[in-house]
Design a protein around this motif. Sequence first.
Motif, PDB file in Angstrom:
ATOM      1  N   GLY A   1      86.770  28.344  22.460  1.00 27.97           N
ATOM      2  CA  GLY A   1      85.441  28.530  23.012  1.00 27.97           C
ATOM      3  C   GLY A   1      84.900  29.934  22.888  1.00 27.97           C
ATOM      4  N   THR A   2      85.737  30.896  22.504  1.00 27.99           N
ATOM      5  CA  THR A   2      85.236  32.262  22.310  1.00 27.99           C
ATOM      6  C   THR A   2      84.572  32.368  20.944  1.00 27.99           C
ATOM      7  OG1 THR A   2      87.308  33.036  21.331  1.00 27.99           O
ATOM      8  CG2 THR A   2      87.083  33.226  23.729  1.00 27.99           C
ATOM      9  N   LEU A   3      83.754  33.405  20.796  1.00 29.80           N
ATOM     10  CA  LEU A   3      83.117  33.670  19.506  1.00 29.80           C
ATOM     11  C   LEU A   3      84.176  33.861  18.427  1.00 29.80           C
ATOM     12  CD1 LEU A   3      80.562  34.492  17.815  1.00 29.80           C
ATOM     13  CD2 LEU A   3      81.045  36.848  18.538  1.00 29.80           C
ATOM     14  N   GLN A   4      85.240  34.571  18.769  1.00 30.34           N
ATOM     15  CA  GLN A   4      86.295  34.860  17.803  1.00 30.34           C
ATOM     16  C   GLN A   4      87.030  33.593  17.388  1.00 30.34           C
ATOM     17  OE1 GLN A   4      85.834  36.387  20.714  1.00 30.34           O
ATOM     18  NE2 GLN A   4      85.394  38.528  20.212  1.00 30.34           N
ATOM     19  N   ALA A   5      87.305  32.717  18.341  1.00 31.47           N
ATOM     20  CA  ALA A   5      87.983  31.461  18.009  1.00 31.47           C
ATOM     21  C   ALA A   5      87.099  30.592  17.129  1.00 31.47           C
ATOM     22  CB  ALA A   5      88.356  30.710  19.288  1.00 31.47           C
ATOM     23  N   GLY A   6      85.788  30.667  17.356  1.00 26.95           N
ATOM     24  CA  GLY A   6      84.859  29.925  16.510  1.00 26.95           C
ATOM     25  C   GLY A   6      84.886  30.409  15.078  1.00 26.95           C
ATOM     26  N   PHE A   7      85.085  31.716  14.894  1.00 27.08           N
ATOM     27  CA  PHE A   7      85.203  32.253  13.543  1.00 27.08           C
ATOM     28  C   PHE A   7      86.524  31.829  12.893  1.00 27.08           C
ATOM     29  CE2 PHE A   7      82.399  36.115  14.755  1.00 27.08           C
ATOM     30  CZ  PHE A   7      81.266  35.405  14.406  1.00 27.08           C
TER      31      PHE A   7
ATOM     32  N   PRO B   1      87.912  26.252  27.943  1.00 25.20           N
ATOM     33  CA  PRO B   1      86.929  27.215  27.430  1.00 25.20           C
ATOM     34  C   PRO B   1      86.760  28.375  28.397  1.00 25.20           C
ATOM     35  CG  PRO B   1      85.830  25.266  28.267  1.00 25.20           C
ATOM     36  CD  PRO B   1      87.289  24.951  28.271  1.00 25.20           C
ATOM     37  N   PRO B   2      86.357  29.554  27.887  1.00 24.15           N
ATOM     38  CA  PRO B   2      86.266  30.740  28.748  1.00 24.15           C
ATOM     39  C   PRO B   2      85.108  30.716  29.737  1.00 24.15           C
ATOM     40  CG  PRO B   2      85.424  31.218  26.555  1.00 24.15           C
ATOM     41  CD  PRO B   2      86.014  29.843  26.490  1.00 24.15           C
ATOM     42  N   THR B   3      84.270  29.695  29.675  1.00 24.47           N
ATOM     43  CA  THR B   3      83.144  29.597  30.608  1.00 24.47           C
ATOM     44  C   THR B   3      83.418  28.643  31.765  1.00 24.47           C
ATOM     45  OG1 THR B   3      82.180  27.884  29.182  1.00 24.47           O
ATOM     46  CG2 THR B   3      81.448  30.160  28.843  1.00 24.47           C
ATOM     47  N   SER B   4      84.596  28.035  31.787  1.00 25.15           N
ATOM     48  CA  SER B   4      84.902  27.070  32.846  1.00 25.15           C
ATOM     49  C   SER B   4      86.130  27.517  33.629  1.00 25.15           C
ATOM     50  CB  SER B   4      85.144  25.677  32.252  1.00 25.15           C
ATOM     51  OG  SER B   4      86.288  25.678  31.410  1.00 25.15           O
ATOM     52  N   SER B   5      86.194  27.079  34.881  1.00 24.33           N
ATOM     53  CA  SER B   5      87.322  27.399  35.743  1.00 24.33           C
ATOM     54  C   SER B   5      88.517  26.521  35.382  1.00 24.33           C
ATOM     55  CB  SER B   5      86.923  27.174  37.210  1.00 24.33           C
ATOM     56  OG  SER B   5      87.962  27.501  38.071  1.00 24.33           O
ATOM     57  N   PRO B   6      89.735  27.042  35.427  1.00 23.86           N
ATOM     58  CA  PRO B   6      90.118  28.388  35.890  1.00 23.86           C
ATOM     59  C   PRO B   6      90.240  29.417  34.760  1.00 23.86           C
ATOM     60  CG  PRO B   6      92.076  27.062  35.641  1.00 23.86           C
ATOM     61  CD  PRO B   6      90.925  26.169  35.246  1.00 23.86           C
ATOM     62  N   THR B   7      90.011  29.010  33.509  1.00 18.77           N
ATOM     63  CA  THR B   7      90.194  29.913  32.372  1.00 18.77           C
ATOM     64  C   THR B   7      89.279  31.125  32.437  1.00 18.77           C
ATOM     65  OG1 THR B   7      90.772  27.985  31.024  1.00 18.77           O
ATOM     66  CG2 THR B   7      90.295  30.027  29.852  1.00 18.77           C
ATOM     67  N   VAL B   8      88.083  30.951  33.000  1.00 20.79           N
ATOM     68  CA  VAL B   8      87.113  32.033  33.032  1.00 20.79           C
ATOM     69  C   VAL B   8      87.641  33.277  33.762  1.00 20.79           C
ATOM     70  CG1 VAL B   8      86.019  31.153  35.138  1.00 20.79           C
ATOM     71  CG2 VAL B   8      84.720  32.611  33.560  1.00 20.79           C
ATOM     72  N   ILE B   9      88.505  33.073  34.757  1.00 20.63           N
ATOM     73  CA  ILE B   9      88.977  34.212  35.552  1.00 20.63           C
ATOM     74  C   ILE B   9      89.873  35.150  34.726  1.00 20.63           C
ATOM     75  CG2 ILE B   9      90.303  34.899  37.590  1.00 20.63           C
ATOM     76  CD1 ILE B   9      89.323  32.328  38.939  1.00 20.63           C
TER      77      ILE B   9
ATOM     78  N   LEU C   1      92.491  40.804  19.175  1.00 19.33           N
ATOM     79  CA  LEU C   1      93.177  39.696  18.494  1.00 19.33           C
ATOM     80  C   LEU C   1      93.452  38.470  19.368  1.00 19.33           C
ATOM     81  CD1 LEU C   1      95.671  41.612  16.154  1.00 19.33           C
ATOM     82  CD2 LEU C   1      93.550  40.421  15.533  1.00 19.33           C
ATOM     83  N   PRO C   2      93.908  38.607  20.620  1.00 22.45           N
ATOM     84  CA  PRO C   2      94.161  37.404  21.422  1.00 22.45           C
ATOM     85  C   PRO C   2      92.943  36.515  21.621  1.00 22.45           C
ATOM     86  CG  PRO C   2      95.223  39.300  22.420  1.00 22.45           C
ATOM     87  CD  PRO C   2      94.334  39.825  21.329  1.00 22.45           C
ATOM     88  N   LEU C   3      91.748  37.087  21.520  1.00 25.63           N
ATOM     89  CA  LEU C   3      90.530  36.299  21.728  1.00 25.63           C
ATOM     90  C   LEU C   3      90.359  35.216  20.670  1.00 25.63           C
ATOM     91  CD1 LEU C   3      88.048  39.182  22.678  1.00 25.63           C
ATOM     92  CD2 LEU C   3      89.170  37.559  24.224  1.00 25.63           C
ATOM     93  N   PHE C   4      90.994  35.390  19.521  1.00 22.58           N
ATOM     94  CA  PHE C   4      90.918  34.380  18.469  1.00 22.58           C
ATOM     95  C   PHE C   4      91.677  33.104  18.844  1.00 22.58           C
ATOM     96  CE2 PHE C   4      89.749  38.132  16.057  1.00 22.58           C
ATOM     97  CZ  PHE C   4      88.829  37.642  15.149  1.00 22.58           C
ATOM     98  N   PHE C   5      92.474  33.169  19.895  1.00 26.23           N
ATOM     99  CA  PHE C   5      93.298  32.024  20.283  1.00 26.23           C
ATOM    100  C   PHE C   5      92.867  31.401  21.606  1.00 26.23           C
ATOM    101  CE2 PHE C   5      95.748  34.977  17.693  1.00 26.23           C
ATOM    102  CZ  PHE C   5      96.153  34.147  16.662  1.00 26.23           C
ATOM    103  N   ILE C   6      91.710  31.848  22.124  1.00 26.17           N
ATOM    104  CA  ILE C   6      91.152  31.239  23.339  1.00 26.17           C
ATOM    105  C   ILE C   6      90.021  30.313  22.924  1.00 26.17           C
ATOM    106  CG2 ILE C   6      90.040  31.666  25.556  1.00 26.17           C
ATOM    107  CD1 ILE C   6      91.288  34.427  25.591  1.00 26.17           C
TER     108      ILE C   6
ATOM    109  N   VAL D   1      97.345  34.207  29.671  1.00 22.55           N
ATOM    110  CA  VAL D   1      97.158  33.177  30.698  1.00 22.55           C
ATOM    111  C   VAL D   1      95.996  32.269  30.321  1.00 22.55           C
ATOM    112  CG1 VAL D   1      96.528  32.763  33.108  1.00 22.55           C
ATOM    113  CG2 VAL D   1      98.134  34.591  32.538  1.00 22.55           C
ATOM    114  N   ALA D   2      94.902  32.861  29.842  1.00 21.33           N
ATOM    115  CA  ALA D   2      93.741  32.070  29.423  1.00 21.33           C
ATOM    116  C   ALA D   2      94.110  31.141  28.268  1.00 21.33           C
ATOM    117  CB  ALA D   2      92.604  32.997  29.004  1.00 21.33           C
ATOM    118  N   ILE D   3      94.909  31.623  27.332  1.00 23.70           N
ATOM    119  CA  ILE D   3      95.358  30.790  26.202  1.00 23.70           C
ATOM    120  C   ILE D   3      96.204  29.624  26.700  1.00 23.70           C
ATOM    121  CG2 ILE D   3      96.823  30.750  24.142  1.00 23.70           C
ATOM    122  CD1 ILE D   3      95.982  33.692  23.677  1.00 23.70           C
TER     123      ILE D   3
END
Length: 273
Positions: free
Chosen positions: A185-191, A37-45, A178-183, A30-32
């Motif tokens: 603004g995350t650290l993983q996506a930055g990598f 970015p994961p720090t803003s609404s509504p993605t943060v939830i 693994l899914p964090l690489f596709f959100i 859902v966040a993807i």
Amino acid sequence: MSLASPVRQKSGLALFWAVTFTTSWAFWLVAILLGGPPTSSPTVIPYLLGGFGPVIGAIVLRVHRARRREPAPAHAVSSRPSARWFWTVPLLVLASATVVAAALLAEVLGGPALNLTTGRNLIATVGGPVPFLVSMLIGGPLAEEPGWRGTAYPRLRSSMTRLRAGLLLGVVWAGWHLPLFFIPGTLQAGFGLLSWSGLLFILNVIPMALLTGYAYDRGGVPASIAVHFGVNTTIALLTINSPVTQALVLVVQAVVGFGLLGRRSLVRPPVTD
């Protein structure tokens, strides 16, 4: 105290995997799709809720076990005795020291120098030391350790050595991220998943699983939370994002993890019916 059989423990482990991965990956999908970015609404939830998948899996399994009146796993470590809390602070210091040692070694070998500027800026951004520490404690240690170490690890130990259980759980734990690489603004996506930093992030989870597994054996979930918190917080404060430093963190933690487990980890545990 009666103990669960290996067959029941494997059944409970399958339920835990299913609930944990389904919950986390569904929220992160859902966040993807939301795309922010994961720090803003509504993605943060959904981003934050996804991180609690292991705890949700642990709760579901405990409710399931209670309804069926099944006993605790043979290798479950109680966190109640006050003596076990003795391990929390030393293991937290040790966990942080592995990251600091790797960062210093990287600097000696010509890698990035230690720099606390970004870490101080991060603390200021979140509102000060207290909010920073609270966020580091909740986002990862508290959200995950009751599941990974408090629930999955004891069940793996029913048929595996500490070393094998730690390594297998480390691989599963790494895949869970693994899914964090596709959100965005995350650290993983930055990598980036297909980068050296992304690959090393995934690999670094495995020796960290050995450290947290050792901590759980010594002091239960509080000790594993302390190790998880120590590693994550030190990495954030020192801004460990260079492949060279990441690789050295991997090496240092692997050496410490294997050293702590020792030869006793190679002995197959008895199967308790």
